[in-house]
Design a protein around this motif. Sequence first.
Motif, short mmCIF file in Angstrom:
data_model
loop_
_atom_site.label_atom_id
_atom_site.label_comp_id
_atom_site.label_asym_id
_atom_site.label_seq_id
_atom_site.Cartn_x
_atom_site.Cartn_y
_atom_site.Cartn_z
N GLU A 414 -9.89 -1.62 3.33
CA GLU A 414 -9.56 -0.23 3.67
C GLU A 414 -8.42 0.30 2.81
O GLU A 414 -8.40 1.45 2.41
CB GLU A 414 -9.16 -0.12 5.15
N GLU A 415 -7.44 -0.56 2.56
CA GLU A 415 -6.27 -0.14 1.77
C GLU A 415 -5.64 -1.39 1.17
O GLU A 415 -5.28 -2.28 1.88
CB GLU A 415 -5.26 0.59 2.65
N GLU A 416 -5.50 -1.46 -0.07
CA GLU A 416 -5.05 -2.67 -0.76
C GLU A 416 -3.71 -3.12 -0.19
O GLU A 416 -2.63 -2.68 -0.60
CB GLU A 416 -4.93 -2.39 -2.26
N LEU A 417 -3.83 -4.03 0.79
CA LEU A 417 -2.66 -4.41 1.57
C LEU A 417 -1.52 -4.96 0.73
O LEU A 417 -0.34 -4.71 0.99
CB LEU A 417 -3.06 -5.46 2.61
N ALA A 418 -1.88 -5.74 -0.27
CA ALA A 418 -0.83 -6.38 -1.06
C ALA A 418 -0.01 -5.37 -1.84
O ALA A 418 1.07 -5.69 -2.35
CB ALA A 418 -1.44 -7.40 -2.00
N ALA A 419 -0.53 -4.14 -1.96
CA ALA A 419 0.18 -3.13 -2.76
C ALA A 419 0.54 -1.92 -1.92
O ALA A 419 0.60 -0.80 -2.41
CB ALA A 419 -0.69 -2.71 -3.94
N ILE A 420 0.80 -2.14 -0.63
CA ILE A 420 1.15 -1.02 0.25
C ILE A 420 2.43 -0.33 -0.22
O ILE A 420 3.42 -0.98 -0.54
CB ILE A 420 1.33 -1.51 1.70
N ARG A 421 2.38 0.98 -0.28
CA ARG A 421 3.55 1.79 -0.60
C ARG A 421 3.64 2.93 0.41
O ARG A 421 2.63 3.34 0.98
CB ARG A 421 3.43 2.39 -2.01
N PRO A 422 4.83 3.46 0.67
CA PRO A 422 4.94 4.63 1.54
C PRO A 422 4.17 5.81 0.94
O PRO A 422 3.83 5.82 -0.25
CB PRO A 422 6.44 4.90 1.57
N ASP A 423 3.91 6.80 1.77
CA ASP A 423 3.20 7.99 1.29
C ASP A 423 4.05 8.82 0.34
O ASP A 423 3.52 9.65 -0.40
CB ASP A 423 2.78 8.85 2.49
N LEU A 424 5.36 8.62 0.37
CA LEU A 424 6.27 9.36 -0.51
C LEU A 424 7.09 8.37 -1.33
O LEU A 424 7.51 7.32 -0.83
CB LEU A 424 7.23 10.23 0.32
N ASP A 425 7.31 8.70 -2.60
CA ASP A 425 8.14 7.83 -3.43
C ASP A 425 9.60 8.30 -3.40
O ASP A 425 9.95 9.29 -2.73
CB ASP A 425 7.61 7.77 -4.86
#
Length: 474
Positions: A414-425
């Motif tokens: 569903e979402e590349e867990l290993a590369a989770i980032r917040p919705d805002l940088d």
Amino acid sequence: MESVASAIQRLSDLAESPHIARLAAAFAAQGFELALVGGPVRDAFLDRPLNDLDFTTNARPDEILRVVKPISDTHWDIGRAFGTIGALIDGHTVEITTYRSDAYDGETRKPVVDFGDSLEGDLVRRDFTVNAMALRLPQKQLVDPSGGLEDLVARRLTTPGTPEHSFGDDPLRMLRAARFTSQLGFALDEQTRSALFALADRISIISVERINDEISKLLCSPSPREGLQLLVDSGLAAIVLPELPALRLEIDEHHHHKDVYEHSLTVLDQAIELETERNPGEAPDLILRLAALLHDIGKPATKRTEAGGVVTFHHHDVVGSKLAKKRLRELRYDNETIADVSRLIELHLRFFGYTEGAWTDSAVRRYVRDAGPLLERLHILTRADVTTRNRRKADRLSFAYDDLEERIVTLGLEEELAAIRPDLDGEQIMEILSLPPGREVGEAYRFLLELRLEEGPLGVDLAAERLRAWWESR
């Protein structure tokens, strides 16, 4: 084990390799002896790969250089003081060393380098009889002055001279003995074993780097248990890896806790088995194996006996992580190995909360995030840590971990867990909150990361709204 005839044929075929035949012919043409020596000769009889070819000769270093220069693509003499010259011949690296007849001062492992004049004299100064055989080239004649072939057949490990003299000269050989029991599946004869036990404290004169190298090679052998047990039983481990014998905690008559030492060896066995199953064909994973061996070293310091005689080891994961970091640093492991091993130990109990109640998706995400690139190793370590003889309990834990891994895969799709980032940088955070770079931006970033783990992707607009609300409530 290969028959003598088959092993000789393997060595003969090797000797006929173009670069080796060329090397042997060049030495013979100049009137010098040359022999293939040590591990490759031994391994030919054990049907093992013939790697790391070492040659020895009566030629002195300057003479070796004179022989190899005309036939080599390049050459180097970094080991010249010890009689070793390296060369690249037809794309193959070779090392040729002058016969040695070294003397030791008894205080350090460094010998007084003394060149010898005979192959037999060079062989009898080597560590074990099974490594003290050579193949003369180009004659293809086996030379075995110490009965190494007989010891190979008997799967016996002993020294060419007396073990007391051998280990006294070079105590590192005691660690090599432990390694070879695991690497080759050989047993020490009684005299060699007795000498190893008697001289164990001599290991303290060996450099940390060499100890590190032998421990690593032992752990990367197919079955390290035998060698590790020899280290512990002899007293060597008390000097080079004291956390291991410290695991032999006293077991009370009611068996309120399992034997932590035996448990740790079993976890290592099981980790290696799982590593081989899940990653076939890959090199041994030293980081995983160190973590498996050391995962419970925090237990001696955290052992408590509660009401009713129940033994507990609260927070041994955290304590063990710190102890592992300290020990591996003292053994001069690299920073990445130290960080990865200590992190695996810190995380090795995390899964067991999964069996006590359903984890939310956010808890699964956090498990993956905290493991990061160590996730596959954590899978193996956690599964290997189940050593209960209660089949029902073992099956329940195995099924639970199967379920966890399946959920990780599903969420990962569903979402590349290993590369989770917040919705805002960071740039967006500073713009929305009108902040300069600094600590508060980091706090906001961590808030958004936790939010992402808890609730999944929110999108930029909703994330900005939640960020402002969080900021105003601070």
